[in-house]
Write a protein that holds these residues in place. Structure first.
Motif, PDB file in Angstrom:
ATOM      1  N   GLN A   1      37.551  37.044  30.490  1.00  0.00           N
ATOM      2  CA  GLN A   1      38.473  36.211  29.707  1.00  0.00           C
ATOM      3  C   GLN A   1      39.800  36.935  29.495  1.00  0.00           C
ATOM      4  OE1 GLN A   1      37.913  32.904  28.933  1.00  0.00           O
ATOM      5  NE2 GLN A   1      40.107  33.034  28.530  1.00  0.00           N
ATOM      6  N   MET A   2      39.765  38.231  29.305  1.00  0.00           N
ATOM      7  CA  MET A   2      41.011  38.993  29.170  1.00  0.00           C
ATOM      8  C   MET A   2      41.852  38.857  30.439  1.00  0.00           C
ATOM      9  SD  MET A   2      39.907  42.577  27.411  1.00  0.00           S
ATOM     10  CE  MET A   2      38.731  42.611  26.094  1.00  0.00           C
ATOM     11  N   ILE A   3      41.200  38.956  31.585  1.00  0.00           N
ATOM     12  CA  ILE A   3      41.903  38.821  32.863  1.00  0.00           C
ATOM     13  C   ILE A   3      42.515  37.422  32.966  1.00  0.00           C
ATOM     14  CG2 ILE A   3      41.642  38.819  35.380  1.00  0.00           C
ATOM     15  CD1 ILE A   3      41.383  41.598  33.981  1.00  0.00           C
ATOM     16  N   ILE A   4      41.746  36.409  32.623  1.00  0.00           N
ATOM     17  CA  ILE A   4      42.241  35.032  32.652  1.00  0.00           C
ATOM     18  C   ILE A   4      43.442  34.875  31.730  1.00  0.00           C
ATOM     19  CG2 ILE A   4      41.653  32.646  31.999  1.00  0.00           C
ATOM     20  CD1 ILE A   4      38.786  33.296  33.048  1.00  0.00           C
ATOM     21  N   ASP A   5      43.420  35.568  30.599  1.00  0.00           N
ATOM     22  CA  ASP A   5      44.496  35.501  29.608  1.00  0.00           C
ATOM     23  C   ASP A   5      45.651  36.470  29.915  1.00  0.00           C
ATOM     24  OD1 ASP A   5      43.016  33.595  28.245  1.00  0.00           O
ATOM     25  OD2 ASP A   5      42.162  35.045  26.827  1.00  0.00           O
TER      26      ASP A   5
ATOM     27  N   GLN B   1      35.851  48.806  39.769  1.00  0.00           N
ATOM     28  CA  GLN B   1      34.429  48.489  39.825  1.00  0.00           C
ATOM     29  C   GLN B   1      34.087  47.299  38.941  1.00  0.00           C
ATOM     30  OE1 GLN B   1      32.324  52.060  38.828  1.00  0.00           O
ATOM     31  NE2 GLN B   1      32.967  53.139  40.679  1.00  0.00           N
ATOM     32  N   VAL B   2      34.658  47.249  37.751  1.00  0.00           N
ATOM     33  CA  VAL B   2      34.376  46.155  36.833  1.00  0.00           C
ATOM     34  C   VAL B   2      34.978  44.850  37.367  1.00  0.00           C
ATOM     35  CG1 VAL B   2      34.778  45.266  34.496  1.00  0.00           C
ATOM     36  CG2 VAL B   2      34.094  47.652  34.831  1.00  0.00           C
ATOM     37  N   LEU B   3      36.194  44.920  37.913  1.00  0.00           N
ATOM     38  CA  LEU B   3      36.815  43.721  38.485  1.00  0.00           C
ATOM     39  C   LEU B   3      36.002  43.201  39.663  1.00  0.00           C
ATOM     40  CD1 LEU B   3      40.589  44.742  38.335  1.00  0.00           C
ATOM     41  CD2 LEU B   3      39.340  43.215  36.765  1.00  0.00           C
TER      42      LEU B   3
END
Length: 162
Positions: free
Chosen positions: A32-36, A54-56
């Motif tokens: 959600q942070m990435i989307i935001d 790695q997380v992405l």
């Protein structure tokens, strides 16, 4: 003015700790942070090693495993073929530019669709048709550029037109 990067620590138990809120979060929260458009950096809590990539990739893998993947088998094979090739170094900037172009187009289309533009203000105009034609034209242009890129890199055979 640079954007502040949100620091997330990943612990050995695979838990993610958001230093901005002083609390644990989930991978879904990171998504959600990435989307935001929140810039993040994930680091190993013990070693400080950067684990952002790695997380992405984990988020992408989970999305691709879902019901509507973006990357089909042909695309995945083409990506794999790029690794180790001389062209690998120019592929990332190429993809970044194309993703930026798509994002910019998407933003304009959303702004126009949400009433931020006079384009759709009159229901009797052919604004929707015009937008669809522009999208089709943009897609065809991008497709031609992409095919040429893959052909120039030797990943796709060049078409033999007479």
């Amino acid at each position: 003015m640079s954007k502040e990067i949100r620091l997330i620590k990943k612990y050995p138990n695979r838990r993610l700790y958001d230093t901005a809120i002083s609390g644990y979060i989930t991978v879904a929260d990171v998504k959600q942070m990435i989307i935001d458009f929140v810039e993040i950096q994930v680091v190993d809590a013990k070693t400080g090693e950067d684990l952002t990539r790695q997380v992405l990739l984990q988020i992408l893998l989970e999305e691709e495993a879902g019901g509507s993947p973006i990357l089909n088998n042909l695309m995945l094979c083409q990506f794999i073929r790029m690794y180790g090739q001389a062209s690998q170094s120019i592929f990332a900037p190429f993809m970044e530019q194309n993703m930026k172009l798509f994002h910019d187009w998407q933003k304009v289309a959303q702004d126009q669709g949400s009433g931020n533009s006079a384009w759709f203000s009159n229901p009797f105009t052919d604004g929707l048709k015009q937008q669809n034609q522009q999208m089709l034209s943009w897609q065809q242009s991008l497709q031609q550029q992409t095919v040429k890129f893959w052909q120039d890199m030797g990943v796709m055979p060049k078409s033999h037109e007479k």
